[in-house]
Structures are given as C-alpha cells and as structure tokens.
Design a protein around this motif. Structure first.
Motif, PDB file in Angstrom:
ATOM      1  N   THR A 142       1.400  -6.481   4.521  1.00  0.00           N
ATOM      2  CA  THR A 142       1.132  -5.241   3.794  1.00  0.00           C
ATOM      3  C   THR A 142      -0.164  -4.648   4.333  1.00  0.00           C
ATOM      4  O   THR A 142      -0.749  -5.168   5.285  1.00  0.00           O
ATOM      5  CB  THR A 142       1.009  -5.500   2.282  1.00  0.00           C
ATOM      6  OG1 THR A 142      -0.131  -6.347   2.034  1.00  0.00           O
ATOM      7  CG2 THR A 142       2.266  -6.178   1.741  1.00  0.00           C
ATOM      8  N   ASP A 143      -0.634  -3.583   3.699  1.00  0.00           N
ATOM      9  CA  ASP A 143      -1.853  -2.933   4.177  1.00  0.00           C
ATOM     10  C   ASP A 143      -3.114  -3.702   3.798  1.00  0.00           C
ATOM     11  O   ASP A 143      -4.217  -3.323   4.204  1.00  0.00           O
ATOM     12  CB  ASP A 143      -1.936  -1.497   3.677  1.00  0.00           C
ATOM     13  CG  ASP A 143      -1.868  -1.382   2.158  1.00  0.00           C
ATOM     14  OD1 ASP A 143      -1.706  -2.424   1.487  1.00  0.00           O
ATOM     15  OD2 ASP A 143      -1.960  -0.262   1.642  1.00  0.00           O
ATOM     16  N   LYS A 144      -2.969  -4.787   3.040  1.00  0.00           N
ATOM     17  CA  LYS A 144      -4.095  -5.634   2.699  1.00  0.00           C
ATOM     18  C   LYS A 144      -3.995  -6.923   3.509  1.00  0.00           C
ATOM     19  O   LYS A 144      -3.010  -7.649   3.394  1.00  0.00           O
ATOM     20  CB  LYS A 144      -4.120  -5.934   1.203  1.00  0.00           C
ATOM     21  CG  LYS A 144      -4.332  -4.681   0.353  1.00  0.00           C
ATOM     22  CD  LYS A 144      -4.390  -5.010  -1.129  1.00  0.00           C
ATOM     23  CE  LYS A 144      -4.626  -3.745  -1.946  1.00  0.00           C
ATOM     24  NZ  LYS A 144      -4.680  -4.030  -3.409  1.00  0.00           N
ATOM     25  N   GLU A 147      -2.782 -10.606   2.460  1.00  0.00           N
ATOM     26  CA  GLU A 147      -2.515 -10.566   1.021  1.00  0.00           C
ATOM     27  C   GLU A 147      -1.076 -10.216   0.699  1.00  0.00           C
ATOM     28  O   GLU A 147      -0.712 -10.050  -0.471  1.00  0.00           O
ATOM     29  CB  GLU A 147      -3.461  -9.571   0.326  1.00  0.00           C
ATOM     30  CG  GLU A 147      -4.912  -9.990   0.328  1.00  0.00           C
ATOM     31  CD  GLU A 147      -5.788  -9.068  -0.509  1.00  0.00           C
ATOM     32  OE1 GLU A 147      -5.252  -8.377  -1.399  1.00  0.00           O
ATOM     33  OE2 GLU A 147      -7.013  -9.040  -0.275  1.00  0.00           O
ATOM     34  N   ASN A 196       6.280  -5.440  -4.185  1.00  0.00           N
ATOM     35  CA  ASN A 196       5.183  -6.266  -3.675  1.00  0.00           C
ATOM     36  C   ASN A 196       5.372  -7.749  -3.989  1.00  0.00           C
ATOM     37  O   ASN A 196       4.416  -8.481  -4.271  1.00  0.00           O
ATOM     38  CB  ASN A 196       3.831  -5.800  -4.226  1.00  0.00           C
ATOM     39  CG  ASN A 196       2.671  -6.300  -3.379  1.00  0.00           C
ATOM     40  OD1 ASN A 196       2.770  -6.348  -2.147  1.00  0.00           O
ATOM     41  ND2 ASN A 196       1.577  -6.683  -4.010  1.00  0.00           N
TER      42      ASN A 196
END
Length: 218
Positions: A142-144, A147, A196
């Motif tokens: 993901t964009d993290k 995470e 998510n």
C-alpha cells in the motif's frame, strides 16, 4: 495463466523460488518480465538464463530526476499488462501512482514479523533486542511502507550465538516457502485485498496472516 512482473535489486533468490514453483505448475502464472534498478543484480542473470524479458532502469543520481525514473518504471510495467507485480528484494519505494494503479495486485516480502521492525536492519534489531523469535512476512503493498495487509508469516527461533548472517539465512529459507505460497493463492483467485485487509477463500485474515510457521532445526 496470470501474468507476473517481478521487480528486483539483488541476488534474486525469492524470484528464483517463485520461478521454480511456476515451472512445477504449482503457481497458475507465468513470469513475463523482470525489472531491476541495479545493472549488477544477479537476478537479471537468473532471468536471462530462464529466457525471461529483462529491463534495467538505473535511477539518476539527482533527486529531482526521481519522477522521471518512476514514469519509466511504470511504462515498463504497464507494457506487460501484469495481473500481479512482485517485489523480490526490490530496494526502492514505489511511488503513489504505481501503488494506486496496481492496488491489490502488488506483493512484497519483508524480513520481520510485521508490524514489528518495518524498514531496514531487521535481523540486527531482532538480535539487539534479544528477541526469542524472528521471521518474515508476505504482505500486500500500500502507500504506507511495510504497513500493507499481511498475508502469511513464518517464524524462526533466534539463538544466543546468532549473527545477522546466520539469522538472515534461517529467515531466507522460510521466505522461499511462504512467498511462492502467497503467489499461488493469488494466481488461483483465492487471495484478494479488500477494505485494507487480506482475504483468503472469502475469509478475512488476521493481522499476522494465515500461517504461523516455526522453524525448529538448527
């Protein structure tokens, strides 16, 4: 057959493990391209021996050229219309555009029991903190950073006389088992990312993923 693009930076042992599973028909997919940011990565030689298309994109030294590199990377990946993008020891952070474009279709393996020890030097941290166990996690990207939802983990013991090298080798052995397994699930349509979270066979996986493997051998 799912189309797979693999991004690499180094030796490519996880790429080789996935390739071996593809050859054995354990994975319902085909590796259509390998892309590296390192012209000296041995993974490129592995791909060439296997007659897989290879691309080397070396980033410019200036930070202001980063956006150009990311554009070129996305163009190369898009060229192969992959169903799945796999990070196998790829040492660069994917930008937001690539992550968004292939959301739910990018996998990574990280050498720690996420969410513990995101980032670098995970084996060193495990030894310094006198952890009893260490391991690896396959997760959606993901964009993290580090995470994304965890899919599967493998645990190994940490011995009192371990060095970073010996611990890393024990973890790496488990990586070669769980990464092809996660790829297999994805190519069979059993594994998805939704809200998510990682879902397998319609069931939401726990934070630590599906499997908790403990390697007991020395």
């Amino acid at each position: 057959m799912k189309r797979i693009v693999i991004l690499v930076s180094g030796d490519g042992s996880n790429f080789q493990a996935i390739l071996n599973s593809c050859k054995k028909k354990e994975i319902f997919g085909r590796i259509v391209a390998v892309v590296s940011d390192n012209c000296q990565a041995f993974a490129i030689e592995r791909a060439r021996v296997a007659h897989i298309s290879t691309h080397v994109l070396v980033p410019a030294p200036l930070h202001k050229e980063e956006h150009i590199f990311n554009q070129e990377l996305m163009q190369v990946v898009d060229l192969y219309s992959p169903d799945l993008v796999i990070l196998a020891g790829y040492m660069r952070i994917l930008n937001a555009d690539i992550v968004a474009s292939y959301s739910g279709r990018i996998l990574n393996i990280h050498p720690s029991l996420l969410p513990k020890y995101p980032g670098l030097y995970t084996h060193r941290k495990a030894i310094q903190n006198s952890d009893a166990q260490h391991g690896a996690s396959v997760h959606f990207v993901t964009d993290k950073i580090d995470e994304g939802p965890v899919i599967v983990q493998a645990r190994v013991p940490v011995f009192h006389n371990d060095s970073e090298y010996t611990l890393s080798m024990r973890v790496k052995e488990q990586e070669h088992s769980i990464y092809p397994l996660a790829v297999k699930w994805f190519t069979e349509g059993r594994l998805k990312m939704h809200n998510n979270a990682a879902w397998l066979d319609g069931y939401r996986l726990p934070q630590s993923g599906y499997i908790d493997v403990i390697e007991r051998s020395l």
